[in-house]
Design a protein around this motif. Structure first.
Motif, PDB file in Angstrom:
ATOM      1  N   GLN A   1       1.504  -4.069  -3.555  1.00 23.64           N
ATOM      2  CA  GLN A   1       3.087  -3.474  -3.954  1.00 23.64           C
ATOM      3  C   GLN A   1       2.936  -2.394  -3.872  1.00 23.64           C
ATOM      4  O   GLN A   1       3.880  -1.688  -3.091  1.00 23.64           O
TER       5      GLN A   1
ATOM      6  N   ARG B   1       6.235   4.851  -7.556  1.00 19.54           N
ATOM      7  CA  ARG B   1       6.882   5.966  -6.371  1.00 19.54           C
ATOM      8  C   ARG B   1       6.186   6.831  -7.051  1.00 19.54           C
ATOM      9  O   ARG B   1       6.489   7.857  -6.561  1.00 19.54           O
TER      10      ARG B   1
ATOM     11  N   ARG C   1       3.183  -3.216   0.337  1.00 21.46           N
ATOM     12  CA  ARG C   1       4.122  -3.218   1.107  1.00 21.46           C
ATOM     13  C   ARG C   1       5.169  -1.541   0.899  1.00 21.46           C
ATOM     14  O   ARG C   1       5.667  -0.865   1.727  1.00 21.46           O
ATOM     15  N   ALA C   2       3.976  -0.908  -0.264  1.00 21.68           N
ATOM     16  CA  ALA C   2       5.267   0.815  -0.481  1.00 21.68           C
ATOM     17  C   ALA C   2       4.552   1.349   1.038  1.00 21.68           C
ATOM     18  O   ALA C   2       5.408   1.822   1.933  1.00 21.68           O
ATOM     19  N   CYS C   3       3.581   1.445   1.260  1.00 20.95           N
ATOM     20  CA  CYS C   3       2.656   2.497   2.178  1.00 20.95           C
ATOM     21  C   CYS C   3       3.160   2.078   3.403  1.00 20.95           C
ATOM     22  O   CYS C   3       3.119   2.778   4.019  1.00 20.95           O
ATOM     23  N   ASP C   4       3.583   0.353   3.686  1.00 17.28           N
ATOM     24  CA  ASP C   4       3.840   0.066   6.039  1.00 17.28           C
ATOM     25  C   ASP C   4       5.365   0.912   5.407  1.00 17.28           C
ATOM     26  O   ASP C   4       6.164   1.473   6.435  1.00 17.28           O
ATOM     27  N   ILE C   5       6.083   0.605   4.576  1.00 13.29           N
ATOM     28  CA  ILE C   5       7.309   1.329   4.101  1.00 13.29           C
ATOM     29  C   ILE C   5       7.223   2.347   4.983  1.00 13.29           C
ATOM     30  O   ILE C   5       8.158   2.946   5.742  1.00 13.29           O
ATOM     31  N   MET C   6       6.648   3.534   3.875  1.00 17.69           N
ATOM     32  CA  MET C   6       6.414   4.928   4.257  1.00 17.69           C
ATOM     33  C   MET C   6       5.239   5.264   5.852  1.00 17.69           C
ATOM     34  O   MET C   6       5.783   6.288   5.611  1.00 17.69           O
ATOM     35  N   ARG C   7       5.088   4.151   6.384  1.00 23.15           N
ATOM     36  CA  ARG C   7       4.021   4.833   7.352  1.00 23.15           C
ATOM     37  C   ARG C   7       2.726   5.558   6.627  1.00 23.15           C
ATOM     38  O   ARG C   7       2.230   5.986   7.302  1.00 23.15           O
TER      39      ARG C   7
END
Length: 228
Positions: free
Chosen positions: A196, A159, A199-205
Motif C-alpha cells: 500500500q 494518508r 502504491r501511494a508513494c508511486d502516485i505521489m512521486r
C-alpha cells in the motif's frame, strides 16, 4: 495626513501576514524588526520606526547590533523592552553565523536505517510504526512516529504518512517498525502495508526506499530482500 496603524494596512502589506504568505526572506529588515517590536508610536508605525532607526545605522544590521539599550531608547516609541528585543535578535543573528550547520544523517542503506532507529525502538514492548523522510541526497529531514500499537500489530493510516511527506518536502520515504516478539520475519499485514505504501508513494512521486523491521540485534529489509 493621519497615520494608519499596521492593522489598517491591506492584509498583503502587513509584515506578519506577508511573512506567513511569502516566507521571511520576502520581508525587509525593517519589516522583520517591526514584527519583533510589535508597535511603533502615536506618530509612526513599527515599520516606519524601524526604518528610521536603520537609516541612522546606515541600514547596516551590524551597526544596529552595536547600539546600547540607552541608544535605542532615544527614539520615540522605543522603551527598554523593545530595545532589549532588538538587541537580542541581533545577538541571535551573530550566534547563528558562528554555528556550524547541523549534520543530518544520510540513510542510504538498511544498516544505516537500523542503526538510526534501533536506539529508539529497542526497549519498546509494543509495536511502533515510524517513517523517515529524506531529501534527494538521502539526508534525514525528520522522523515521525505514525502509530503506537499493540504487541503484535499496529494500525497505520497511509494518508497521514503522505501528508507528513508532503509537508516536509521529502522526496524519499522509509518505513520502519519494531517486532517486540523478536521475530524478524514480516507478517502478512506487514506485506500488505508495504505494498500500500509503495502504491501511494508511486502516485505521489516519492521514492519508497525501504521498509525495515527492527528487532534487537538484527533487522529485516524489504529492499535487501528484493521485495520493493
Amino acid at each position: 495626513m493621519e497615520k494608519l496603524n499596521i492593522n489598517q494596512w491591506a492584509e498583503e502589506d502587513r509584515p506578519r501576514e506577508k511573512l506567513e504568505r511569502l516566507g521571511p526572506e520576502a520581508l525587509s529588515n525593517a519589516e522583520l524588526l517591526a514584527i519583533l517590536v510589535g508597535s511603533g508610536s502615536t506618530k509612526e508605525t513599527a515599520v516606519d520606526l524601524m526604518k528610521r532607526i536603520l537609516n541612522a545605522c546606515n541600514n547596516n544590521l551590524n551597526t544596529l547590533g552595536k547600539l546600547t539599550i540607552s541608544d535605542l531608547c532615544q527614539y520615540n516609541g522605543v522603551g527598554p523592552a523593545k530595545a532589549i528585543t532588538i538587541l537580542a535578535a541581533c545577538e541571535l543573528g551573530k550566534r547563528r553565523q558562528m554555528e556550524r550547520p547541523e549534520e543530518r544523517p544520510r540513510l542510504t542503506t538498511a544498516t544505516r536505517i537500523y542503526n538510526y532507529m534501533h536506539p529508539k525502538l529497542q526497549d519498546k514492548d509494543v509495536e511502533e510504526f515510524w517513517v523517515l523522510l529524506l531529501n534527494q541526497n538521502h539526508a534525514l529531514i525528520k522522523d515521525v512516529c505514525i502509530s503506537h500499537g499493540g504487541i503484535s500489530e499496529v494500525t497505520v493510516d497511509i494518508r497521514i504518512i503522505m501528508r507528513e511527506a508532503v509537508l516536509a518536502n521529502a522526496t524519499i520515504l522509509v518505513a520502519c517498525h519494531n517486532h517486540p516478539s523478536g521475530n524478524i520475519m514480516p507478517s502478512k499485514a506487514d506485506d500488505s502495508l508495504t505494498q500500500q505504501l509503495k502504491r501511494a508513494c508511486d502516485i505521489m512521486r516519492l521514492h519508497f526506499l525501504d521498509h525495515v523491521i527492527v528487532v534487537d540485534g538484527q533487522y529485516y529489509s524489504y529492499h535487501e530482500q528484493g521485495r520493493i
